[in-house]
Motif scaffolding. Sequence first.
Motif, mmCIF file in Angstrom:
data_model
loop_
_atom_site.group_PDB
_atom_site.id
_atom_site.type_symbol
_atom_site.label_atom_id
_atom_site.label_comp_id
_atom_site.label_asym_id
_atom_site.label_seq_id
_atom_site.Cartn_x
_atom_site.Cartn_y
_atom_site.Cartn_z
ATOM 1 N N THR A 23 0.813 -1.216 0.000
ATOM 2 C CA THR A 23 0.000 0.000 0.000
ATOM 3 C C THR A 23 0.847 1.267 0.000
ATOM 4 N N LYS A 24 1.971 1.221 0.679
ATOM 5 C CA LYS A 24 2.814 2.427 0.743
ATOM 6 C C LYS A 24 3.399 2.797 -0.618
ATOM 7 N N ASP A 25 3.404 1.850 -1.556
ATOM 8 C CA ASP A 25 3.912 2.135 -2.899
ATOM 9 C C ASP A 25 3.083 3.204 -3.604
ATOM 10 N N PHE A 26 1.840 3.372 -3.176
ATOM 11 C CA PHE A 26 0.913 4.246 -3.887
ATOM 12 C C PHE A 26 0.769 5.633 -3.278
ATOM 13 N N LYS A 27 1.296 5.834 -2.078
ATOM 14 C CA LYS A 27 1.012 7.077 -1.360
ATOM 15 C C LYS A 27 1.454 8.325 -2.127
ATOM 16 N N LEU A 28 2.668 8.332 -2.634
ATOM 17 C CA LEU A 28 3.156 9.521 -3.340
ATOM 18 C C LEU A 28 2.314 9.832 -4.568
ATOM 19 N N TYR A 29 1.848 8.800 -5.247
ATOM 20 C CA TYR A 29 1.046 8.991 -6.453
ATOM 21 C C TYR A 29 -0.358 9.482 -6.092
ATOM 22 N N LEU A 30 -0.909 8.935 -5.033
ATOM 23 C CA LEU A 30 -2.213 9.404 -4.560
ATOM 24 C C LEU A 30 -2.116 10.842 -4.052
ATOM 25 N N ASP A 31 -1.026 11.162 -3.384
ATOM 26 C CA ASP A 31 -0.830 12.543 -2.929
ATOM 27 C C ASP A 31 -0.906 13.510 -4.114
ATOM 28 N N VAL A 32 -0.309 13.133 -5.230
ATOM 29 C CA VAL A 32 -0.295 14.002 -6.411
ATOM 30 C C VAL A 32 -1.696 14.197 -6.970
ATOM 31 N N VAL A 33 -2.458 13.119 -7.134
ATOM 32 C CA VAL A 33 -3.778 13.286 -7.753
ATOM 33 C C VAL A 33 -4.753 14.004 -6.819
ATOM 34 N N PHE A 34 -4.605 13.796 -5.512
ATOM 35 C CA PHE A 34 -5.473 14.526 -4.588
ATOM 36 C C PHE A 34 -5.092 15.995 -4.545
ATOM 37 N N GLU A 35 -3.796 16.273 -4.589
ATOM 38 C CA GLU A 35 -3.331 17.657 -4.612
ATOM 39 C C GLU A 35 -3.792 18.365 -5.887
ATOM 40 N N SER A 36 -3.759 17.687 -7.005
ATOM 41 C CA SER A 36 -4.013 18.334 -8.290
ATOM 42 C C SER A 36 -5.487 18.357 -8.680
ATOM 43 N N PHE A 37 -6.179 17.241 -8.541
ATOM 44 C CA PHE A 37 -7.581 17.178 -8.968
ATOM 45 C C PHE A 37 -8.547 17.616 -7.867
ATOM 46 N N GLY A 38 -8.193 17.385 -6.622
ATOM 47 C CA GLY A 38 -9.085 17.750 -5.529
ATOM 48 C C GLY A 38 -10.209 16.748 -5.348
ATOM 49 N N ILE A 39 -10.950 16.897 -4.282
ATOM 50 C CA ILE A 39 -11.988 15.936 -3.902
ATOM 51 C C ILE A 39 -13.095 15.825 -4.948
ATOM 52 N N ASP A 40 -13.442 16.909 -5.609
ATOM 53 C CA ASP A 40 -14.615 16.935 -6.482
ATOM 54 C C ASP A 40 -14.396 16.325 -7.864
ATOM 55 N N ARG A 41 -13.146 15.956 -8.185
ATOM 56 C CA ARG A 41 -12.896 15.411 -9.522
ATOM 57 C C ARG A 41 -12.189 14.057 -9.487
ATOM 58 N N LEU A 42 -12.348 13.341 -8.391
ATOM 59 C CA LEU A 42 -11.755 12.014 -8.261
ATOM 60 C C LEU A 42 -12.838 10.954 -8.097
ATOM 61 N N LEU A 43 -12.635 9.804 -8.737
ATOM 62 C CA LEU A 43 -13.621 8.728 -8.725
ATOM 63 C C LEU A 43 -12.937 7.412 -8.361
ATOM 64 N N PHE A 44 -13.486 6.695 -7.385
ATOM 65 C CA PHE A 44 -12.988 5.350 -7.107
ATOM 66 C C PHE A 44 -13.354 4.413 -8.249
ATOM 67 N N ALA A 45 -12.396 3.573 -8.630
ATOM 68 C CA ALA A 45 -12.653 2.553 -9.647
ATOM 69 C C ALA A 45 -11.705 1.376 -9.425
ATOM 70 N N SER A 46 -12.191 0.175 -9.632
ATOM 71 C CA SER A 46 -11.390 -1.019 -9.307
ATOM 72 C C SER A 46 -10.606 -1.568 -10.490
ATOM 73 N N ASP A 47 -11.066 -1.342 -11.705
ATOM 74 C CA ASP A 47 -10.503 -1.963 -12.911
ATOM 75 C C ASP A 47 -10.606 -3.484 -12.836
ATOM 76 N N TRP A 48 -11.680 -3.979 -12.227
ATOM 77 C CA TRP A 48 -11.952 -5.423 -12.232
ATOM 78 C C TRP A 48 -12.393 -5.837 -13.620
ATOM 79 N N PRO A 49 -11.992 -6.978 -14.155
ATOM 80 C CA PRO A 49 -11.181 -8.019 -13.521
ATOM 81 C C PRO A 49 -9.674 -7.868 -13.739
ATOM 82 N N VAL A 50 -9.237 -6.827 -14.452
ATOM 83 C CA VAL A 50 -7.803 -6.679 -14.723
ATOM 84 C C VAL A 50 -7.006 -6.601 -13.422
#
Length: 276
Positions: free
Chosen positions: A207-234
């Motif tokens: 999980t820690k592998d993703f923190k820096l990348y998540l920090d960037v998208v939250f910093e840049s897009f903000g809460i109102d332009r982010l969507l959870f998605a699983s990319d199942w079954p890939v």
Amino acid sequence: MFIDAHQHFWKYNPVRDSWIDETMGVLKKDFLPKDLVPILKRNNIDGCIAVQADQSEEETQFLLDLAKDNPIIKGVVGWVNLMNENVESRLAHFSKDSKFKGVRHILQAETEDFVLNPDFQNGISKLEKFNLTYDILVFPNQINNIITLVKKSPNQVFILDHIGKPYIKSGKIKYWREAILELASYPNVYCKISGMVTEANLKTWNTKDFKLYLDVVFESFGIDRLLFASDWPVCLLATEYEEVLKVCMDYITSLSKNEQNKIMGLNAILVYNLHK
């Protein structure tokens, strides 16, 4: 309402689905709503967006037919040939179905300058008329040309898939981060929190592998332009559905309930126009 904004369904065909190579054995079978529904119910997800994986109108119709019979599918992002001179009539045809919400082309398989083609840009220009989104599937080296496309299409809603597929496995972040910050400066661009586990080391990710990348998208897009998605079954190439969900939920745990609800469903309802 919780919405998973990115799923795929297919009846496995080894010729058509040749992108599923020998390292992807877990994907060499059918994946249909009956397989997904118990997973969504178990994880308190109310619905999903079905996204194209094959570049054909046949698959677009296949997904729309699945949506008719499976109310868990709230919307479909299909494929239409945006380069074709009859693109507007094909968009009109599929838009007769209220579940047809957007279009995607597998740009990651194209050259960096593909999106600068005037015919492709003409196709993009027709989407707004039908209130359709465009899902962006690219590698980081393609984002600069996507920015050019976005600049030319200020009224078109774009949704970046898989946070732009950063090089998580190698830990590279600088080039991707700079591109994401610029892309996110355009308010008509949204971003799916998805696809990270398959850009990391499939067997040893943490999980820690993703923190820096998540920090960037939250910093840049903000809460109102982010969507959870699983990319199942890939996502199954790296882990189970529950673990993908947990990565997102753990990161947003400190947010308010309303902010969490936006990321987990309300933003998807808005951007994909699911209330109609």
